[in-house]
Design a protein around this motif. Structure first.
Motif, PDB file in Angstrom:
ATOM      1  N   ARG A  67       9.162 -13.544   8.556  1.00 27.16           N
ATOM      2  CA  ARG A  67       8.133 -13.491   7.517  1.00 27.16           C
ATOM      3  C   ARG A  67       8.163 -12.158   6.771  1.00 27.16           C
ATOM      4  O   ARG A  67       7.930 -12.079   5.574  1.00 27.16           O
ATOM      5  CB  ARG A  67       6.739 -13.691   8.137  1.00 27.16           C
ATOM      6  CG  ARG A  67       6.515 -15.117   8.490  1.00 27.16           C
ATOM      7  CD  ARG A  67       5.382 -15.354   9.460  1.00 27.16           C
ATOM      8  NE  ARG A  67       5.546 -16.682  10.011  1.00 27.16           N
ATOM      9  CZ  ARG A  67       5.175 -17.798   9.407  1.00 27.16           C
ATOM     10  NH1 ARG A  67       4.559 -17.739   8.252  1.00 27.16           N
ATOM     11  NH2 ARG A  67       5.404 -18.978   9.952  1.00 27.16           N
ATOM     12  N   LEU A  68       8.464 -11.121   7.526  1.00 21.44           N
ATOM     13  CA  LEU A  68       8.544  -9.770   6.948  1.00 21.44           C
ATOM     14  C   LEU A  68       9.670  -9.706   5.911  1.00 21.44           C
ATOM     15  O   LEU A  68       9.472  -9.190   4.809  1.00 21.44           O
ATOM     16  CB  LEU A  68       8.801  -8.799   8.102  1.00 21.44           C
ATOM     17  CG  LEU A  68       8.578  -7.319   7.910  1.00 21.44           C
ATOM     18  CD1 LEU A  68       7.230  -7.017   7.293  1.00 21.44           C
ATOM     19  CD2 LEU A  68       8.712  -6.608   9.261  1.00 21.44           C
ATOM     20  N   ARG A  69      10.828 -10.257   6.271  1.00 25.89           N
ATOM     21  CA  ARG A  69      11.957 -10.258   5.323  1.00 25.89           C
ATOM     22  C   ARG A  69      11.584 -11.021   4.061  1.00 25.89           C
ATOM     23  O   ARG A  69      11.898 -10.592   2.948  1.00 25.89           O
ATOM     24  CB  ARG A  69      13.200 -10.888   5.964  1.00 25.89           C
ATOM     25  CG  ARG A  69      13.856  -9.979   6.973  1.00 25.89           C
ATOM     26  CD  ARG A  69      15.201 -10.528   7.432  1.00 25.89           C
ATOM     27  NE  ARG A  69      15.544  -9.916   8.707  1.00 25.89           N
ATOM     28  CZ  ARG A  69      15.373 -10.489   9.898  1.00 25.89           C
ATOM     29  NH1 ARG A  69      14.916 -11.721   9.987  1.00 25.89           N
ATOM     30  NH2 ARG A  69      15.684  -9.840  10.997  1.00 25.89           N
ATOM     31  N   ASP A  70      10.892 -12.158   4.225  1.00 23.57           N
ATOM     32  CA  ASP A  70      10.478 -12.949   3.050  1.00 23.57           C
ATOM     33  C   ASP A  70       9.536 -12.136   2.177  1.00 23.57           C
ATOM     34  O   ASP A  70       9.634 -12.141   0.951  1.00 23.57           O
ATOM     35  CB  ASP A  70       9.757 -14.240   3.487  1.00 23.57           C
ATOM     36  CG  ASP A  70      10.723 -15.232   4.130  1.00 23.57           C
ATOM     37  OD1 ASP A  70      11.949 -15.025   4.030  1.00 23.57           O
ATOM     38  OD2 ASP A  70      10.242 -16.207   4.752  1.00 23.57           O
ATOM     39  N   SER A 103       8.579  -8.775  -2.782  1.00 24.26           N
ATOM     40  CA  SER A 103       7.854  -7.589  -3.273  1.00 24.26           C
ATOM     41  C   SER A 103       8.786  -6.719  -4.117  1.00 24.26           C
ATOM     42  O   SER A 103       9.980  -6.951  -4.178  1.00 24.26           O
ATOM     43  CB  SER A 103       7.317  -6.771  -2.095  1.00 24.26           C
ATOM     44  OG  SER A 103       8.330  -5.954  -1.570  1.00 24.26           O
ATOM     45  N   ARG A 104       8.210  -5.711  -4.744  1.00 22.45           N
ATOM     46  CA  ARG A 104       9.030  -4.800  -5.552  1.00 22.45           C
ATOM     47  C   ARG A 104       9.526  -3.629  -4.719  1.00 22.45           C
ATOM     48  O   ARG A 104      10.221  -2.754  -5.188  1.00 22.45           O
ATOM     49  CB  ARG A 104       8.202  -4.262  -6.730  1.00 22.45           C
ATOM     50  CG  ARG A 104       8.023  -5.305  -7.837  1.00 22.45           C
ATOM     51  CD  ARG A 104       7.131  -4.769  -8.913  1.00 22.45           C
ATOM     52  NE  ARG A 104       5.854  -4.321  -8.342  1.00 22.45           N
ATOM     53  CZ  ARG A 104       5.120  -3.336  -8.810  1.00 22.45           C
ATOM     54  NH1 ARG A 104       5.505  -2.664  -9.850  1.00 22.45           N
ATOM     55  NH2 ARG A 104       3.980  -3.001  -8.231  1.00 22.45           N
ATOM     56  N   ARG A 105       9.154  -3.622  -3.458  1.00 24.38           N
ATOM     57  CA  ARG A 105       9.466  -2.496  -2.581  1.00 24.38           C
ATOM     58  C   ARG A 105      10.728  -2.797  -1.757  1.00 24.38           C
ATOM     59  O   ARG A 105      10.788  -3.815  -1.083  1.00 24.38           O
ATOM     60  CB  ARG A 105       8.242  -2.271  -1.688  1.00 24.38           C
ATOM     61  CG  ARG A 105       8.433  -1.516  -0.449  1.00 24.38           C
ATOM     62  CD  ARG A 105       8.523  -0.043  -0.613  1.00 24.38           C
ATOM     63  NE  ARG A 105       7.399   0.570  -1.294  1.00 24.38           N
ATOM     64  CZ  ARG A 105       7.453   1.818  -1.781  1.00 24.38           C
ATOM     65  NH1 ARG A 105       8.542   2.537  -1.662  1.00 24.38           N
ATOM     66  NH2 ARG A 105       6.405   2.346  -2.385  1.00 24.38           N
ATOM     67  N   HIS A 128       0.800  -1.224   0.000  1.00 25.49           N
ATOM     68  CA  HIS A 128       0.000   0.000   0.000  1.00 25.49           C
ATOM     69  C   HIS A 128       0.835   1.278   0.000  1.00 25.49           C
ATOM     70  O   HIS A 128       0.287   2.371  -0.111  1.00 25.49           O
ATOM     71  CB  HIS A 128      -0.928   0.018   1.220  1.00 25.49           C
ATOM     72  CG  HIS A 128      -1.900  -1.123   1.229  1.00 25.49           C
ATOM     73  ND1 HIS A 128      -2.830  -1.321   0.229  1.00 25.49           N
ATOM     74  CD2 HIS A 128      -2.077  -2.144   2.103  1.00 25.49           C
ATOM     75  CE1 HIS A 128      -3.545  -2.402   0.492  1.00 25.49           C
ATOM     76  NE2 HIS A 128      -3.107  -2.910   1.627  1.00 25.49           N
ATOM     77  N   TYR A 129       2.146   1.173   0.167  1.00 28.39           N
ATOM     78  CA  TYR A 129       2.951   2.401   0.215  1.00 28.39           C
ATOM     79  C   TYR A 129       3.084   3.016  -1.175  1.00 28.39           C
ATOM     80  O   TYR A 129       3.410   2.318  -2.138  1.00 28.39           O
ATOM     81  CB  TYR A 129       4.334   2.116   0.802  1.00 28.39           C
ATOM     82  CG  TYR A 129       4.287   1.945   2.295  1.00 28.39           C
ATOM     83  CD1 TYR A 129       4.060   3.042   3.123  1.00 28.39           C
ATOM     84  CD2 TYR A 129       4.425   0.697   2.883  1.00 28.39           C
ATOM     85  CE1 TYR A 129       3.979   2.897   4.495  1.00 28.39           C
ATOM     86  CE2 TYR A 129       4.354   0.540   4.258  1.00 28.39           C
ATOM     87  CZ  TYR A 129       4.139   1.641   5.055  1.00 28.39           C
ATOM     88  OH  TYR A 129       4.048   1.507   6.415  1.00 28.39           O
ATOM     89  N   PRO A 130       2.837   4.299  -1.289  1.00 28.50           N
ATOM     90  CA  PRO A 130       2.943   4.954  -2.603  1.00 28.50           C
ATOM     91  C   PRO A 130       4.405   5.227  -2.989  1.00 28.50           C
ATOM     92  O   PRO A 130       5.308   5.117  -2.157  1.00 28.50           O
ATOM     93  CB  PRO A 130       2.198   6.278  -2.383  1.00 28.50           C
ATOM     94  CG  PRO A 130       2.302   6.547  -0.919  1.00 28.50           C
ATOM     95  CD  PRO A 130       2.401   5.221  -0.232  1.00 28.50           C
ATOM     96  N   ASP A 131       4.614   5.608  -4.235  1.00 29.42           N
ATOM     97  CA  ASP A 131       5.978   5.864  -4.721  1.00 29.42           C
ATOM     98  C   ASP A 131       6.620   7.052  -4.020  1.00 29.42           C
ATOM     99  O   ASP A 131       7.840   7.209  -4.053  1.00 29.42           O
ATOM    100  CB  ASP A 131       5.954   6.129  -6.237  1.00 29.42           C
ATOM    101  CG  ASP A 131       5.619   4.854  -6.999  1.00 29.42           C
ATOM    102  OD1 ASP A 131       5.707   3.759  -6.394  1.00 29.42           O
ATOM    103  OD2 ASP A 131       5.247   4.951  -8.188  1.00 29.42           O
ATOM    104  N   ALA A 132       5.799   7.916  -3.418  1.00 24.97           N
ATOM    105  CA  ALA A 132       6.352   9.081  -2.708  1.00 24.97           C
ATOM    106  C   ALA A 132       7.203   8.659  -1.505  1.00 24.97           C
ATOM    107  O   ALA A 132       7.936   9.479  -0.950  1.00 24.97           O
ATOM    108  CB  ALA A 132       5.214   9.989  -2.253  1.00 24.97           C
ATOM    109  N   VAL A 133       7.096   7.405  -1.112  1.00 29.49           N
ATOM    110  CA  VAL A 133       7.949   6.896  -0.025  1.00 29.49           C
ATOM    111  C   VAL A 133       9.328   6.612  -0.621  1.00 29.49           C
ATOM    112  O   VAL A 133       9.476   5.759  -1.488  1.00 29.49           O
ATOM    113  CB  VAL A 133       7.338   5.621   0.602  1.00 29.49           C
ATOM    114  CG1 VAL A 133       8.313   4.944   1.539  1.00 29.49           C
ATOM    115  CG2 VAL A 133       6.045   5.976   1.336  1.00 29.49           C
ATOM    116  N   THR A 134      10.332   7.325  -0.146  1.00 24.49           N
ATOM    117  CA  THR A 134      11.664   7.213  -0.746  1.00 24.49           C
ATOM    118  C   THR A 134      12.555   6.218   0.000  1.00 24.49           C
ATOM    119  O   THR A 134      13.550   5.747  -0.530  1.00 24.49           O
ATOM    120  CB  THR A 134      12.355   8.593  -0.749  1.00 24.49           C
ATOM    121  OG1 THR A 134      12.274   9.128   0.583  1.00 24.49           O
ATOM    122  CG2 THR A 134      11.676   9.540  -1.727  1.00 24.49           C
TER     123      THR A 134
END
Ligand SMILES: C[S@@+](CC[C@H](N)C(=O)[O-])C[C@H]1O[C@@H](n2cnc3c(N)ncnc32)[C@H](O)[C@@H]1O
Length: 205
Positions: free
Chosen positions: A78-81, A86-88, A58-64
């Motif tokens: 699980r978070l690391r996996d 993900s692409r983030r 859900h984080y937008p691209d404005a998150v740098t």
């Protein structure tokens, strides 16, 4: 250190079941609530108690820059996996929200969802969130709260001592002075006691 319900159910079990337990609620509207709150995130962003990474998409691209913290090794794994799949890009740091290993004013945004209910000391977690925000930075939140309905609130209060799940410290009350868009909502497909939610944004003075 994780909160009481978390300890009672065992960190490993809670982490293993979390996505399955919340899927019905996510599909019934919780995911949309997350998206609405997180759409405002920008800049260097910290998410304390990120769990299994339900917010990642859900984080937008404005998150740098994205930093995710978790006190539970089981959740952090699980978070690391999830980050890897993900692409983030995001850094995962093992730490409780009450003691964040970051310097003052490090972040533009701190985003917390459903985390104060399991923190041992929600007020300390909020103080830490404010400490690591730069002046003018924003705190985005989606949290369980005490019900407006007095009957339900009484039950929440009675059961608070027994299960320690309901955060009786309302984020809205704690940061009311600076909240600019507060919304009340309902956790979809959840038992009445944990249904009342509050979401919004508070700006650091
Ligand atoms: C109900 S889950 C919510 C997870 C995630 N924030 C979400 O929205 O799906 C609560 C999370 O808070 C974490 N947690 C427990 N105690 C914490 C603390 N003291 N500081 C930060 N996170 C904590 C738990 O490990 C768990 O991942």
């Amino acid at each position: 250190m994780p909160g009481r319900i978390y300890e009672a159910t065992g960190g490993r079990l809670f982490a293993a079941l979390y996505d399955r337990l919340t899927k019905g609620s996510e599909d019934a509207g919780l995911a949309d609530m997350r998206a609405r709150v997180l759409a405002k995130a920008h800049g260097a962003t910290l998410e304390p108690g990120a769990g299994t990474g339900a917010n990642l998409k859900h984080y937008p691209d404005a998150v740098t820059e994205l930093v995710l913290t978790e006190p539970s090794e089981h959740m952090a794994r699980r978070l690391r996996d999830k980050v890897a799949a993900s692409r983030r890009a995001a850094q995962v740091v093992v730490a409780p929200a009450e003691h964040l290993p970051f310097e003052d004013a490090r972040f533009d945004t701190v985003a917390g969802t459903l985390v104060l209910c399991t923190a041992d000391d929600p007020a300390a977690a909020l103080r830490e969130a404010v400490r690591v925000l730069r002046p003018g930075g924003q705190l985005l939140f989606l949290e369980h709260v005490r019900a407006d309905d007095p009957g339900l609130a009484r039950w929440q209060d009675r059961l608070e001592g027994a299960w320690g799940y309901m955060a009786t410290v309302s984020p809205a009350a704690s940061i009311a002075a600076s909240v600019d868009d507060l919304e009340r909502g309902r956790f979809p497909k959840a038992p009445p006691l944990v249904r009342p939610l509050v979401s919004g944004r508070a700006t650091r003075a």
